[in-house]
Design a protein around this motif. Sequence first.
Motif, PDB file in Angstrom:
ATOM      1  N   ILE A 247     -11.345 -22.209  -8.888  1.00 61.82           N
ATOM      2  CA  ILE A 247     -10.847 -22.466 -10.243  1.00 61.82           C
ATOM      3  C   ILE A 247      -9.458 -23.103 -10.183  1.00 61.82           C
ATOM      4  N   LYS A 248      -8.611 -22.610  -9.289  1.00 63.89           N
ATOM      5  CA  LYS A 248      -7.278 -23.200  -9.152  1.00 63.89           C
ATOM      6  C   LYS A 248      -7.369 -24.661  -8.712  1.00 63.89           C
TER       7      LYS A 248
ATOM      8  N   LEU B 158      -7.744 -31.160 -13.085  1.00 67.70           N
ATOM      9  CA  LEU B 158      -7.465 -31.421 -14.496  1.00 67.70           C
ATOM     10  C   LEU B 158      -6.055 -31.977 -14.656  1.00 67.70           C
ATOM     11  N   GLN B 159      -5.107 -31.480 -13.869  1.00 66.84           N
ATOM     12  CA  GLN B 159      -3.754 -32.023 -13.922  1.00 66.84           C
ATOM     13  C   GLN B 159      -3.730 -33.482 -13.458  1.00 66.84           C
TER      14      GLN B 159
ATOM     15  N   ASP C  60      -4.817 -35.632 -16.247  1.00 57.78           N
ATOM     16  CA  ASP C  60      -3.734 -35.856 -17.211  1.00 57.78           C
ATOM     17  C   ASP C  60      -2.778 -36.941 -16.710  1.00 57.78           C
ATOM     18  N   LEU C  61      -2.498 -36.928 -15.404  1.00 56.05           N
ATOM     19  CA  LEU C  61      -1.637 -37.969 -14.838  1.00 56.05           C
ATOM     20  C   LEU C  61      -2.301 -39.343 -14.922  1.00 56.05           C
ATOM     21  N   ALA C  62      -3.628 -39.380 -14.722  1.00 55.21           N
ATOM     22  CA  ALA C  62      -4.348 -40.645 -14.846  1.00 55.21           C
ATOM     23  C   ALA C  62      -4.259 -41.183 -16.266  1.00 55.21           C
ATOM     24  N   LYS C  63      -4.263 -40.298 -17.242  1.00 53.58           N
ATOM     25  CA  LYS C  63      -4.108 -40.736 -18.634  1.00 53.58           C
ATOM     26  C   LYS C  63      -2.720 -41.324 -18.855  1.00 53.58           C
ATOM     27  N   ALA C  64      -1.702 -40.685 -18.266  1.00 57.96           N
ATOM     28  CA  ALA C  64      -0.345 -41.229 -18.373  1.00 57.96           C
ATOM     29  C   ALA C  64      -0.265 -42.619 -17.740  1.00 57.96           C
TER      30      ALA C  64
ATOM     31  N   LEU D  63     -11.811 -34.765 -20.360  1.00 59.75           N
ATOM     32  CA  LEU D  63     -12.870 -33.958 -20.964  1.00 59.75           C
ATOM     33  C   LEU D  63     -13.864 -33.491 -19.908  1.00 59.75           C
ATOM     34  N   ALA D  64     -14.244 -34.398 -18.999  1.00 63.66           N
ATOM     35  CA  ALA D  64     -15.199 -34.037 -17.949  1.00 63.66           C
ATOM     36  C   ALA D  64     -14.626 -32.966 -17.020  1.00 63.66           C
ATOM     37  N   ASN D  65     -13.360 -33.101 -16.654  1.00 63.78           N
ATOM     38  CA  ASN D  65     -12.744 -32.096 -15.789  1.00 63.78           C
ATOM     39  C   ASN D  65     -12.613 -30.747 -16.490  1.00 63.78           C
ATOM     40  N   GLN D  66     -12.397 -30.768 -17.796  1.00 64.01           N
ATOM     41  CA  GLN D  66     -12.343 -29.514 -18.534  1.00 64.01           C
ATOM     42  C   GLN D  66     -13.718 -28.844 -18.562  1.00 64.01           C
ATOM     43  N   TYR D  67     -14.773 -29.653 -18.758  1.00 70.46           N
ATOM     44  CA  TYR D  67     -16.133 -29.100 -18.717  1.00 70.46           C
ATOM     45  C   TYR D  67     -16.446 -28.541 -17.327  1.00 70.46           C
ATOM     46  N   ARG D  68     -16.002 -29.254 -16.290  1.00 71.87           N
ATOM     47  CA  ARG D  68     -16.246 -28.788 -14.918  1.00 71.87           C
ATOM     48  C   ARG D  68     -15.525 -27.452 -14.676  1.00 71.87           C
ATOM     49  N   LEU D  69     -14.309 -27.341 -15.170  1.00 64.95           N
ATOM     50  CA  LEU D  69     -13.548 -26.102 -15.025  1.00 64.95           C
ATOM     51  C   LEU D  69     -14.219 -24.964 -15.788  1.00 64.95           C
TER      52      LEU D  69
END
Length: 476
Positions: free
Chosen positions: A40-41, A47-48, A51-55, A122-128
């Motif tokens: 999970i970690k 997921l972080q 977020d950087l890819a979005k930036a 969104l995909a990484n959040q679903y995976r988490l």
Amino acid sequence: MKLKLTATLSIFCVGIMMAQEKKWTLRDCVEYALEHNISIKQSELDLQNADLAKADAKGNFLPTVNANASHSWNIGLNQNITTGLFENITTQYTSAGVNVGVDIYNGLQNVNRLRRANLSILANQYRLDNMKDDISLAVANAYLQILFNREYLNISKAQISVTEQDLKRTKELVSSGVVPKGDLLEIQATAATQEQQKINAENALRLAKISLAQLLLIQEYESFDVVDEDFMIPSTVILDYTPKTIYEKALTVRNDIKLSEANVALAETDIKISKGSLYPRLSAFYGYNTRASYQDIVSGAEQDPDNPNRQIGVVQETGQSVVTPNFRSIISGPNNIFEQFGDNGGHGFGVQLAIPVFNGFATRNNVMRSKVNLERSKLQLQQDKLNLENTINQAWNDAIATYKAYEAAEKTLEARSEALKYAKERFNVGLMNSFNFSQAQSRVDNAAAELIRTKYDYIFRLKVLEFYFGLPISIN
């Protein structure tokens, strides 16, 4: 002081004992696992990164600004900027500049990259979330295994207690001559067998606790234990729904399905990004550059005192010389570097159009590769839906079957217990030998074990169905 120290140590020891004696609920176990699980970690780190890819994608809309500066030494034959002659000297120069570039149009690639970055989050959040669901289900299964082994151990202890009473009664019957001594030996063998079963049950319970503790990444597993509760068959309405209804609900709540759908959307966006490379690219640029030199410069002129005049000609009729003032250059050090930067500055700007013509089929192949990935994602989505439907049908059938098995085991235990009472009455009056009595006791033991097994098997099947229906995992 000694009294205070003793009191402090006492409080500290009590705190340690309370920590060691903590008994975990299912909710405690699930929350702890979700907080400490390594997978999970790692998924949270993914997921972080998303977020950087979005930036990064947002940054593509901003102009690029780059500054440059350099200082150089030229040693050897160089032109003297003061005299204009080539001399063997050392010259120094400093230059600086800034360049700005911005994309005006690039096939909407920046827009599509931002869309892809949002989909990736969104995909990484679903995976988490899907990983959390799987771990929660695994924790629930391990927790139920502890409860099963504990209840089986309690039944084993109760059976030993009953056998000890039978053993005492048999000794009295042997002493009175009602039953032969062989019956006493048979009861003693039964007691020994039950003692062995109790030891096996204790080992199974200990291993189940260790298994759950290791799943939770708890190192002090020797003191790990769960709460002492008697979990009965939970009330539920999940079996009132058909497998199709549960499947349709699962399609809207299951994170693995949402993940597969997000992967399809990502693949579609990748196609748009790849196709963007087929379009012309229009960009604008601006640049400012300046320079400075550390060489001496000509700052003015003055009449040469040693040779104030110089002849420039002769009057032909009179032969009189024509002279003019003889000036010499005034050499001084270089101007202030910042003044030179201001005087030597220059600007450049414009637009640039790049039209893709041929690049070895690289762009075309990228588009085709993205289309292949899209088809693969669609097929994976279909496969995940089929797997989900099969799993739900299997879980529903298993729940129905295990409940029927539980009801049958309950009836069997009731019948075996009545048969044992009858056998005990006959044994006590000498109408049944110890072997047949031991067989009746063994059948009760087996029926009790089967009842416990089917009970917790049924509870877990219910939890699986409720899990797919979107209900939180709990036992109460």
